[in-house]
Design a protein around this motif. Sequence first.
Motif, PDB file in Angstrom:
ATOM      1  N   ILE A   1      34.378-143.738  46.562  1.00 41.02           N
ATOM      2  CA  ILE A   1      34.478-142.193  46.394  1.00 41.02           C
ATOM      3  C   ILE A   1      33.259-141.508  46.980  1.00 41.02           C
ATOM      4  CG2 ILE A   1      35.226-140.204  44.905  1.00 41.02           C
ATOM      5  CD1 ILE A   1      37.430-142.193  45.251  1.00 41.02           C
ATOM      6  N   TYR A   2      32.041-142.205  46.501  1.00 45.20           N
ATOM      7  CA  TYR A   2      30.975-141.450  47.068  1.00 45.20           C
ATOM      8  C   TYR A   2      30.749-141.605  48.543  1.00 45.20           C
ATOM      9  CZ  TYR A   2      29.045-140.889  42.463  1.00 45.20           C
ATOM     10  OH  TYR A   2      28.900-140.357  41.067  1.00 45.20           O
ATOM     11  N   LYS A   3      31.234-142.733  49.061  1.00 46.53           N
ATOM     12  CA  LYS A   3      31.373-142.923  50.519  1.00 46.53           C
ATOM     13  C   LYS A   3      32.243-141.850  51.219  1.00 46.53           C
ATOM     14  CE  LYS A   3      32.114-146.530  54.064  1.00 46.53           C
ATOM     15  NZ  LYS A   3      32.724-147.830  54.339  1.00 46.53           N
ATOM     16  N   LEU A   4      33.224-141.649  50.656  1.00 46.91           N
ATOM     17  CA  LEU A   4      34.242-140.890  51.194  1.00 46.91           C
ATOM     18  C   LEU A   4      33.617-139.331  51.150  1.00 46.91           C
ATOM     19  CD1 LEU A   4      37.168-140.158  52.060  1.00 46.91           C
ATOM     20  CD2 LEU A   4      37.780-139.774  49.699  1.00 46.91           C
ATOM     21  N   ARG A   5      33.014-138.883  49.966  1.00 45.85           N
ATOM     22  CA  ARG A   5      32.217-137.773  49.973  1.00 45.85           C
ATOM     23  C   ARG A   5      31.266-137.682  51.185  1.00 45.85           C
ATOM     24  NH1 ARG A   5      29.289-135.599  44.587  1.00 45.85           N
ATOM     25  NH2 ARG A   5      27.719-136.999  45.533  1.00 45.85           N
ATOM     26  N   ARG A   6      30.410-138.863  51.347  1.00 46.92           N
ATOM     27  CA  ARG A   6      29.534-139.038  52.614  1.00 46.92           C
ATOM     28  C   ARG A   6      29.855-138.619  53.904  1.00 46.92           C
ATOM     29  NH1 ARG A   6      27.381-143.041  49.165  1.00 46.92           N
ATOM     30  NH2 ARG A   6      28.136-144.609  50.480  1.00 46.92           N
TER      31      ARG A   6
ATOM     32  N   ARG B   1      34.388-130.443  52.971  1.00 40.30           N
ATOM     33  CA  ARG B   1      35.610-131.092  53.182  1.00 40.30           C
ATOM     34  C   ARG B   1      36.188-131.846  51.903  1.00 40.30           C
ATOM     35  NH1 ARG B   1      35.438-134.159  58.519  1.00 40.30           N
ATOM     36  NH2 ARG B   1      37.825-134.692  58.105  1.00 40.30           N
ATOM     37  N   PHE B   2      35.065-132.630  51.091  1.00 39.28           N
ATOM     38  CA  PHE B   2      35.528-133.535  50.129  1.00 39.28           C
ATOM     39  C   PHE B   2      36.052-132.575  48.956  1.00 39.28           C
ATOM     40  CE2 PHE B   2      33.989-135.627  46.122  1.00 39.28           C
ATOM     41  CZ  PHE B   2      34.696-136.814  46.024  1.00 39.28           C
ATOM     42  N   ALA B   3      35.239-131.250  48.745  1.00 36.09           N
ATOM     43  CA  ALA B   3      35.791-130.399  47.717  1.00 36.09           C
ATOM     44  C   ALA B   3      37.081-129.911  47.860  1.00 36.09           C
ATOM     45  CB  ALA B   3      34.763-129.420  47.622  1.00 36.09           C
ATOM     46  N   SER B   4      37.414-129.680  49.067  1.00 38.86           N
ATOM     47  CA  SER B   4      38.678-129.298  49.522  1.00 38.86           C
ATOM     48  C   SER B   4      39.893-130.322  49.393  1.00 38.86           C
ATOM     49  CB  SER B   4      38.737-128.913  51.165  1.00 38.86           C
ATOM     50  OG  SER B   4      40.153-128.502  51.334  1.00 38.86           O
ATOM     51  N   LEU B   5      39.491-131.544  49.455  1.00 38.42           N
ATOM     52  CA  LEU B   5      40.379-132.741  49.242  1.00 38.42           C
ATOM     53  C   LEU B   5      40.693-132.750  47.725  1.00 38.42           C
ATOM     54  CD1 LEU B   5      42.091-135.051  50.032  1.00 38.42           C
ATOM     55  CD2 LEU B   5      39.835-136.456  50.090  1.00 38.42           C
ATOM     56  N   ILE B   6      39.643-132.944  46.886  1.00 33.38           N
ATOM     57  CA  ILE B   6      39.741-132.922  45.555  1.00 33.38           C
ATOM     58  C   ILE B   6      40.553-131.719  45.077  1.00 33.38           C
ATOM     59  CG2 ILE B   6      38.357-133.006  43.550  1.00 33.38           C
ATOM     60  CD1 ILE B   6      38.234-135.675  45.335  1.00 33.38           C
ATOM     61  N   SER B   7      40.323-130.514  45.445  1.00 40.98           N
ATOM     62  CA  SER B   7      40.949-129.524  44.906  1.00 40.98           C
ATOM     63  C   SER B   7      42.537-129.326  45.379  1.00 40.98           C
ATOM     64  CB  SER B   7      40.546-128.158  45.817  1.00 40.98           C
ATOM     65  OG  SER B   7      41.221-127.076  45.229  1.00 40.98           O
ATOM     66  N   GLN B   8      42.869-130.124  46.563  1.00 40.37           N
ATOM     67  CA  GLN B   8      44.161-130.271  46.878  1.00 40.37           C
ATOM     68  C   GLN B   8      44.919-131.277  46.083  1.00 40.37           C
ATOM     69  OE1 GLN B   8      44.448-130.782  51.243  1.00 40.37           O
ATOM     70  NE2 GLN B   8      43.388-128.792  51.562  1.00 40.37           N
ATOM     71  N   ILE B   9      44.161-132.278  45.721  1.00 38.59           N
ATOM     72  CA  ILE B   9      44.784-133.187  44.923  1.00 38.59           C
ATOM     73  C   ILE B   9      44.937-132.842  43.446  1.00 38.59           C
ATOM     74  CG2 ILE B   9      43.897-135.623  43.662  1.00 38.59           C
ATOM     75  CD1 ILE B   9      42.680-136.211  46.254  1.00 38.59           C
ATOM     76  N   LYS B  10      44.047-132.068  43.008  1.00 40.43           N
ATOM     77  CA  LYS B  10      44.072-131.564  41.616  1.00 40.43           C
ATOM     78  C   LYS B  10      45.191-130.578  41.546  1.00 40.43           C
ATOM     79  CE  LYS B  10      39.440-131.450  39.781  1.00 40.43           C
ATOM     80  NZ  LYS B  10      38.157-130.443  39.395  1.00 40.43           N
TER      81      LYS B  10
END
Length: 145
Positions: free
Chosen positions: A115-120, A126-135
């Motif tokens: 998950i940290y690798k994905l964020r990097r 973009r990571f925050a957007s992905l997490i927001s959409q998943i939530k």
Amino acid sequence: MDEFDWTDMMEKMQDIRLFSSFHVRRMKKGGLTSSQEIAMLSHIVFSKEPLTPMELTVLTGLSKSAVSRLIERLEKKEFLIKKYSADDKRSYTVQSTVKGNQELDKTYRFYLEPIYKLRRTLGEERFASLISQIKEANQLIQKGK
């Protein structure tokens, strides 16, 4: 587009499954070997006070017997110790050991590295957007149950 085109939806589900498999690491041998052990030790480590088996039953939602078995396994691995009550030798609390704290830290680093690798790779925005959409998707699915 047909709302019930199952072939298109199955392709999307396969993409989701593939994504999940890339970002979930397999259990390792020894150490903490189950999600229940990780959850139990996490509750113990994060608690400001030593916990009783009954408090762990409430916190984890597990049965008394399951909590007892987990305590025994974690104690055998030297990840926690029991502290018996001076008043009632049958009552005890559990506390994490230094070895337990180290194992939990190592385990979380192991599991969360993808998950940290994905964020990097994606970058913070973009990571925050992905997490927001998943939530949001999780909330929509939960409302639909």
